[in-house]
Design an enzyme around this catalytic site. Structure first.
Site, PDB file in Angstrom:
ATOM      1  N   LYS A 115       0.838  -1.212   0.000  1.00 47.01           N
ATOM      2  CA  LYS A 115       0.000   0.000   0.000  1.00 47.01           C
ATOM      3  C   LYS A 115       0.869   1.256   0.000  1.00 47.01           C
ATOM      4  O   LYS A 115       0.487   2.270  -0.572  1.00 47.01           O
ATOM      5  CB  LYS A 115      -0.932   0.010   1.211  1.00 47.01           C
ATOM      6  CG  LYS A 115      -1.986  -1.075   1.160  1.00 47.01           C
ATOM      7  CD  LYS A 115      -3.312  -0.565   0.625  1.00 47.01           C
ATOM      8  CE  LYS A 115      -4.208  -1.733   0.297  1.00 47.01           C
ATOM      9  NZ  LYS A 115      -5.568  -1.437   0.023  1.00 47.01           N
ATOM     10  N   LYS A 197      -2.739 -10.310  -7.128  1.00 45.36           N
ATOM     11  CA  LYS A 197      -4.104 -10.641  -6.705  1.00 45.36           C
ATOM     12  C   LYS A 197      -5.101  -9.685  -7.361  1.00 45.36           C
ATOM     13  O   LYS A 197      -4.755  -8.550  -7.696  1.00 45.36           O
ATOM     14  CB  LYS A 197      -4.233 -10.613  -5.172  1.00 45.36           C
ATOM     15  CG  LYS A 197      -4.306  -9.248  -4.547  1.00 45.36           C
ATOM     16  CD  LYS A 197      -4.952  -9.307  -3.152  1.00 45.36           C
ATOM     17  CE  LYS A 197      -5.207  -7.891  -2.649  1.00 45.36           C
ATOM     18  NZ  LYS A 197      -6.176  -7.732  -1.611  1.00 45.36           N
ATOM     19  N   LYS A 200      -9.088  -3.943  -6.509  1.00 49.34           N
ATOM     20  CA  LYS A 200      -9.692  -2.748  -7.132  1.00 49.34           C
ATOM     21  C   LYS A 200      -8.680  -1.650  -7.386  1.00 49.34           C
ATOM     22  O   LYS A 200      -8.809  -0.889  -8.315  1.00 49.34           O
ATOM     23  CB  LYS A 200     -10.763  -2.145  -6.214  1.00 49.34           C
ATOM     24  CG  LYS A 200     -11.948  -2.990  -5.960  1.00 49.34           C
ATOM     25  CD  LYS A 200     -12.912  -2.251  -5.061  1.00 49.34           C
ATOM     26  CE  LYS A 200     -12.383  -1.974  -3.668  1.00 49.34           C
ATOM     27  NZ  LYS A 200     -12.269  -3.131  -2.785  1.00 49.34           N
TER      28      LYS A 200
END
Ligand code: AQP
Length: 328
Positions: A115, A197, A200
């Protein structure tokens, strides 16, 4: 025998996608039918604050997530279903866990590293302490099992460690040993970059949303990466076949697997078949979702009832913990 406690949460950051469904929510639906389990499911709005959404996005997305989970079949009579921020004991316990968790353990978390790269302009402290809040979510209810996708195993393992660190410092055996619970497909891959993976935040063409209309599913699948030669080993094709295995019937699946083995597979045909099957599979969901979204007062009642039930447990746990740590 007392029931095993199941806890899991999901961030209200947009529509549910097939990764969320096959990796986690499908298991939630199975578990809530089983009398051996007490299920607690939560919309993790505080976790979602580590992203870039506005207050209005947040308001809309909490409602949207509630409607989507109910439309899939989460049954508020069987499961405790609530919003994380409505039960403030979650953040209270998270603070206490911050004080027993070494920073280095948080810094080595894969999600934190990923992130931090994805949202380079917003590497906030919440991204780092995300797992202590998640540990609080889980341990507040003395959870036994956490149904999650593969990407969350590391956080569940850290939760177990945090429980142990707390026990070592304040009360032996207070928290039990929590375990992750995986589905048969714990990691669905992105359509466009199938080594990663399905997520979104890579962009909406990477994911199939459950609410996508059939023509959208087909358009996204048409763009999905396959192999350059029919039959060549490819993570993209493997991913599509896994989806077919889950949503389609066995004969159709076997036909494509056989064709892949002998090099006669036609990817266009695989994609069209899969699009049709997925579009049909979620037809009822799309209809239910629209109905729930039109009934805001029902959604508010369900979430208020969930809040009441979750609060009872959370308050009792925090009362004990405040005593154990010596502040009351
Ligand atoms: N691709 C996936 N395969 C299997 N399971 C998955 N999960 C998420 N993606 C996959 C599981 O879904 C549950 C909810 O996860 P979340 O609240 O963390 O949702 P998410 O990870 O925010 O979904 P995205 O699309 O990956 O969002 P971004 O891009 O914002 O990070 C968890 O149990 C998770 O394991």
């Amino acid at each position: 025998m007392s029931k095993k406690i199941i806890f899991s949460a999901i961030q209200p950051t947009g529509n549910l996608h097939i990764g969320n469904y096959l990796g986690a929510v499908k298991n939630w639906l199975e578990l809530q039918k089983n009398e051996d389990y007490e299920c607690i499911f939560c919309i993790a709005d505080y976790h979602a604050m580590t992203g870039d959404k506005t207050a209005q996005d947040r308001r809309d997305q909490i409602i949207l997530m509630a409607a989507e989970l109910l439309a899939l079949g989460i049954d508020p009579k069987k499961s405790t279903f609530f919003v994380q921020s409505h039960v403030p004991e979650h953040t209270e316990l998270a603070w206490i866990f911050n004080t027993v968790t070494p920073i280095a353990e948080l810094e080595r978390m894969t999600q934190y590293k990923d992130k931090s790269q994805k949202q380079i302009k917003n590497i906030n402290t919440g991204l780092l302490t995300y797992p202590t809040l998640m540990a609080a979510d889980i341990l507040l209810y003395h959870t036994d099992l956490v149904p999650v996708g593969e990407d969350q195993i590391q956080h569940v393992e850290l939760t177990r460690d945090i429980g142990r660190w707390f026990n070592n410092k304040y009360a032996e055996n207070y928290f039990g040993e929590v375990k992750p619970l995986l589905t048969e497909i714990p990691r669905v891959k992105s359509l466009l970059e199938p080594t990663k993976k399905m997520s979104k935040s890579y962009g909406l063409n990477h994911v199939l949303e459950l609410a996508d209309e059939p023509e959208v599913v087909l358009a996204k699948l048409k763009k999905a990466v396959t192999a350059s030669e029919p039959g060549e080993k490819s993570p993209g094709v493997e991913n599509l076949l896994l989806l077919l295995k889950n949503f389609g019937d066995e004969t159709v699946y076997n036909k494509f697997v056989e064709a892949e083995k002998n090099g006669t597979i036609k990817y266009g045909e695989l994609k069209a078949t899969l699009a049709q099957i997925i579009g049909d599979y979620f037809a009822d969901f799309r209809e239910n979702r629209t109905q729930y979204l039109e009934d805001r007062s029902y959604l508010a009642t369900v979430l208020a009832d969930g809040e009441e039930r979750a609060s009872k447990i959370a308050k009792a746990t925090m009362k004990e913990i405040r005593h154990l740590i010596g502040i009351r």
